[in-house]
Design an enzyme around this catalytic site. Structure first.
Site, PDB file in Angstrom:
ATOM      1  N   GLY A 177       2.504 -63.792 -22.057  1.00 31.03           N
ATOM      2  CA  GLY A 177       1.954 -64.630 -23.121  1.00 31.03           C
ATOM      3  C   GLY A 177       0.870 -65.520 -22.573  1.00 31.03           C
ATOM      4  O   GLY A 177       0.989 -66.059 -21.488  1.00 31.03           O
TER       5      GLY A 177
ATOM      6  N   ASP B  35       6.177 -72.498 -20.797  1.00 39.93           N
ATOM      7  CA  ASP B  35       7.564 -72.983 -20.785  1.00 39.93           C
ATOM      8  C   ASP B  35       7.877 -73.906 -19.619  1.00 39.93           C
ATOM      9  O   ASP B  35       8.915 -74.556 -19.599  1.00 39.93           O
ATOM     10  CB  ASP B  35       8.531 -71.803 -20.760  1.00 39.93           C
ATOM     11  CG  ASP B  35       8.542 -71.047 -22.071  1.00 39.93           C
ATOM     12  OD1 ASP B  35       8.195 -71.651 -23.090  1.00 39.93           O
ATOM     13  OD2 ASP B  35       8.885 -69.852 -22.057  1.00 39.93           O
TER      14      ASP B  35
ATOM     15  N   MET C 130       8.485 -73.760 -29.092  1.00 38.94           N
ATOM     16  CA  MET C 130       8.821 -72.670 -28.174  1.00 38.94           C
ATOM     17  C   MET C 130       9.739 -73.155 -27.049  1.00 38.94           C
ATOM     18  O   MET C 130       9.996 -74.345 -26.911  1.00 38.94           O
ATOM     19  CB  MET C 130       7.542 -72.057 -27.605  1.00 38.94           C
ATOM     20  CG  MET C 130       6.801 -71.193 -28.616  1.00 38.94           C
ATOM     21  SD  MET C 130       5.329 -70.423 -27.905  1.00 38.94           S
ATOM     22  CE  MET C 130       5.059 -69.075 -29.065  1.00 38.94           C
ATOM     23  N   GLY C 131      10.154 -72.209 -26.236  1.00 37.41           N
ATOM     24  CA  GLY C 131      11.034 -72.515 -25.112  1.00 37.41           C
ATOM     25  C   GLY C 131      12.415 -71.939 -25.357  1.00 37.41           C
ATOM     26  O   GLY C 131      13.343 -72.647 -25.678  1.00 37.41           O
TER      27      GLY C 131
ATOM     28  N   GLU D 162      13.355 -73.227 -30.072  1.00 39.78           N
ATOM     29  CA  GLU D 162      13.731 -71.972 -30.745  1.00 39.78           C
ATOM     30  C   GLU D 162      15.005 -71.354 -30.169  1.00 39.78           C
ATOM     31  O   GLU D 162      15.686 -70.588 -30.829  1.00 39.78           O
ATOM     32  CB  GLU D 162      12.589 -70.958 -30.632  1.00 39.78           C
ATOM     33  CG  GLU D 162      12.252 -70.621 -29.175  1.00 39.78           C
ATOM     34  CD  GLU D 162      11.045 -69.700 -29.010  1.00 39.78           C
ATOM     35  OE1 GLU D 162      10.582 -69.139 -30.009  1.00 39.78           O
ATOM     36  OE2 GLU D 162      10.566 -69.558 -27.872  1.00 39.78           O
TER      37      GLU D 162
ATOM     38  N   TYR E 222       2.561 -69.697 -32.338  1.00 38.71           N
ATOM     39  CA  TYR E 222       1.363 -69.545 -31.508  1.00 38.71           C
ATOM     40  C   TYR E 222       0.411 -70.733 -31.587  1.00 38.71           C
ATOM     41  O   TYR E 222      -0.411 -70.931 -30.683  1.00 38.71           O
ATOM     42  CB  TYR E 222       0.595 -68.278 -31.894  1.00 38.71           C
ATOM     43  CG  TYR E 222       1.201 -66.989 -31.420  1.00 38.71           C
ATOM     44  CD1 TYR E 222       2.290 -66.972 -30.533  1.00 38.71           C
ATOM     45  CD2 TYR E 222       0.704 -65.761 -31.828  1.00 38.71           C
ATOM     46  CE1 TYR E 222       2.848 -65.779 -30.101  1.00 38.71           C
ATOM     47  CE2 TYR E 222       1.258 -64.560 -31.395  1.00 38.71           C
ATOM     48  CZ  TYR E 222       2.321 -64.578 -30.536  1.00 38.71           C
ATOM     49  OH  TYR E 222       2.865 -63.395 -30.098  1.00 38.71           O
ATOM     50  N   LEU E 223       0.468 -71.495 -32.693  1.00 34.20           N
ATOM     51  CA  LEU E 223      -0.453 -72.628 -32.813  1.00 34.20           C
ATOM     52  C   LEU E 223      -0.337 -73.536 -31.590  1.00 34.20           C
ATOM     53  O   LEU E 223      -1.328 -74.072 -31.109  1.00 34.20           O
ATOM     54  CB  LEU E 223      -0.169 -73.445 -34.084  1.00 34.20           C
ATOM     55  CG  LEU E 223      -0.219 -72.713 -35.426  1.00 34.20           C
ATOM     56  CD1 LEU E 223      -0.109 -73.723 -36.572  1.00 34.20           C
ATOM     57  CD2 LEU E 223      -1.484 -71.878 -35.581  1.00 34.20           C
ATOM     58  N   GLN E 224       0.881 -73.734 -31.096  1.00 33.31           N
ATOM     59  CA  GLN E 224       1.083 -74.670 -29.992  1.00 33.31           C
ATOM     60  C   GLN E 224       0.509 -74.175 -28.670  1.00 33.31           C
ATOM     61  O   GLN E 224      -0.059 -74.931 -27.907  1.00 33.31           O
ATOM     62  CB  GLN E 224       2.574 -75.014 -29.837  1.00 33.31           C
ATOM     63  CG  GLN E 224       3.455 -73.883 -29.330  1.00 33.31           C
ATOM     64  CD  GLN E 224       4.927 -74.095 -29.648  1.00 33.31           C
ATOM     65  OE1 GLN E 224       5.620 -74.885 -29.040  1.00 33.31           O
ATOM     66  NE2 GLN E 224       5.409 -73.354 -30.644  1.00 33.31           N
ATOM     67  N   ARG E 225       0.666 -72.890 -28.388  1.00 32.84           N
ATOM     68  CA  ARG E 225       0.234 -72.418 -27.066  1.00 32.84           C
ATOM     69  C   ARG E 225      -1.233 -72.011 -27.041  1.00 32.84           C
ATOM     70  O   ARG E 225      -1.816 -71.818 -25.975  1.00 32.84           O
ATOM     71  CB  ARG E 225       1.134 -71.285 -26.570  1.00 32.84           C
ATOM     72  CG  ARG E 225       0.866 -69.945 -27.176  1.00 32.84           C
ATOM     73  CD  ARG E 225       1.763 -68.880 -26.540  1.00 32.84           C
ATOM     74  NE  ARG E 225       1.263 -67.556 -26.852  1.00 32.84           N
ATOM     75  CZ  ARG E 225       1.940 -66.433 -26.673  1.00 32.84           C
ATOM     76  NH1 ARG E 225       3.167 -66.480 -26.179  1.00 32.84           N
ATOM     77  NH2 ARG E 225       1.411 -65.272 -26.962  1.00 32.84           N
TER      78      ARG E 225
END
Lengths: 348, 348
Positions: A39, A170, A216-217, A272, A322-325
């Site tokens: 990713g 992460d 995420m994470g 998540e 995906y917005l965050q990463r």
């Protein structure tokens, strides 16, 4: 955040420093190959920029820098990009470009025995393009792959300098205390949580009382934890749920109720990967589609359901996904500089 | 975007310009009351800043500016904030603060006959605090409320100058061609879509092929449309689904497949209010929780289910929810200036 540790990591990751010598005993100028893996992050291209710009400054030792198209897949299929054809300006702009400029891949090479044919194919392509340096920009698996390529190269009498360049959102890479990619996600989540919290606070009197942000994470709670960075002691988020801590429904609902009574609203940030004590993901348990299949993803709506059924508060939830990463627009400067620095250090 | 039109709107919204005269025939200096209404935006506080700063420049006509705590609720309960106690610096910082600084409310006053007691209560509070100017910062309903307050004030021999200050993220206010609040959401969605698309494009070879972003706009597709602003002709988003256009599952799946074949991936932006031809929301149709209740919200997971069942592609989805409308960190400068300008124009 510790800046220097990652630079050390990149240097320490020089798994084989054996020089490839010509028949005449002198060092030969060899090409380099760079590949992105897994990713992407908001700043992985800054590492690519660091590798390519720094390599261009060492033309006495490094010839061309090739890049695998779609990561290691491009190497296996001999689909590689000659970055020497790109202008100084285009390479410089990589530093500010989100996504993975050369394409990345989720393709895990297994053990040397299991995937020997693939490793041999890599070495074959390296030989064909006179690759002496392999820069692999990824997470834990990629570091492992780089190590195995190095070992096989030596055993096949084609020693290659393999250098892993760390990258992950992460922040769960061994050896590192933080890792390029994470800082920008942390900044995004911290700021977005505060902004949304101000929104909820404004409306709590007559409307939404509970806001849930899913981040995420799946196995590591660093991103969720970063939501707490921007606020003060009594500020949102009031609750952070980590994948490392088993979910307790009763305690959760009690805490939500306490927050709403005390502050008029409650902001929750949830990883998540949060699980029940029996190991099942929260997102798997309560939500079925019309065909009875467990709905994948979406721990935020699962929590929202609990709040609705248990407390009856009006809620909203966001899933950053995906917005965050990919949020380069709000990337952390430290993170960008760090991502560039690990690319630079890998070459040096 | 048309800048001037909103300013005209604010001025045109001066529904009663009758001056309140003293017994001696001369104009009396009166106080003003400002209230925020409905869902907040990233820039609604900039309008508050415009009202307060401009009022302070007209001390010969306007005394104190009060603000309703939690909007109209604060007026009804006589819970109002005296902004004259706030420093110049604190008022100036409103221009850059997300959320609704004084609290907002979803509380709709109905017709004059139905809600007469509430309207009379408003006038009563206005009288008690010598309010001659009522600035109501909200959407269509708020404009209507301001109009009714004006009518009732005149009939009760307490004429009050009522001025609606437009605000909405949905950009669906009559008379305006665009509206403060929308520009910042549009910028957020346009940029986030491009960033996420670069992420998906990087990984499409071996991983996620379809990305779905759910955005606000239950009845108006302006926010969804803004996702298309940043990209070029063949760039993401490849599909935008509007609430104004009935959803056609077959055409949708065919288009997703075409995109994946042509570009290797497909980015979809969907308005939360998309409906089937029979008028039902997409989000209501396919997803039930374990108790058989229709899962509220989440048109993105509903679409993702269709993609999974119909085409089998790996997907991800994000639900922007409050993140989009509270994202002050990426607010549009034009939007901020416009929000300030309608507050300023309302006073002038």
């Amino acid at each position: 955040m510790g800046y220097a540790s990652n630079v050390r990591f990149a240097v320490a990751a020089t798994l084989s420093e054996t020089k490839y010598l010509s028949r005449f005993g002198g060092p030969v100028k060899q090409n380099a190959l760079y590949a992105q893996s897994g990713g992407v992050t908001a700043v992985i291209n800054a590492s690519a920029c660091g590798v390519i710009e720094t390599s261009r400054k060492h033309k006495n030792k490094i010839g061309k820098v090739f890049a695998g198209r779609n990561g290691i897949i491009g190497v296996l299929t001999e689909n590689i990009i000659d970055t020497s054809r790109e202008s100084i300006r285009d390479i410089a702009s990589l530093r500010y470009t989100p996504g993975g400029a050369f394409g990345s891949a989720r393709h895990k090479l297994k053990g040397l025995d299991e995937s020997r044919a693939e490793y041999e194919r890599l070495i074959e392509v390296f030989k064909a393009h006179n690759i002496g340096y392999f820069f692999y920009n990824g997470g834990g698996d990629s570091m492992d792959t780089a190590h195995k390529v190095s070992l096989l190269g030596r055993s096949l009498d084609f020693p290659i300098t393999c250098i892993g360049i760390p990258k992950t959102v992460d922040n769960d890479l061994p050896v590192t205390d933080n890792c390029p990619g994470f800082g920008s996600v942390a900044k995004y989540i911290a700021i977005s949580t505060q902004e949304a919290a101000l929104d909820v606070a404004s409306m709590a009197k007559t409307s939404t009382k509970v806001f849930i942000l899913e981040v995420m994470g799946r196995h590591a709670g660093w991103i969720a934890a970063s939501a707490g960075l921007a606020g003060g002691k009594h500020d949102a988020p009031h609750i952070i749920l980590f994948p490392e801590i088993a979910f307790n429904e009763r305690a959760f609902l009690a805490r939500v109720q306490t927050c709403v009574k005390r502050y008029e609203y409650c902001v929750i940030v949830v990883s998540e990967g949060v699980r029940h004590t029996n190991g099942r993901f929260l997102a798997e348990t309560n939500t079925l589609d019309a065909f009875g299949h467990a709905q994948l993803g979406g721990v935020a709506p699962a929590l929202a359901n609990l709040v609705r059924k248990g407390l009856g508060y009006k809620y909203h939830y966001a899933i950053a996904d995906y917005l965050q990463r990919s949020a380069r627009h709000i990337a952390s400067k430290v993170d960008v500089d760090q991502a560039y620095a690990v690319g630079k250090a890998a070459v040096e």
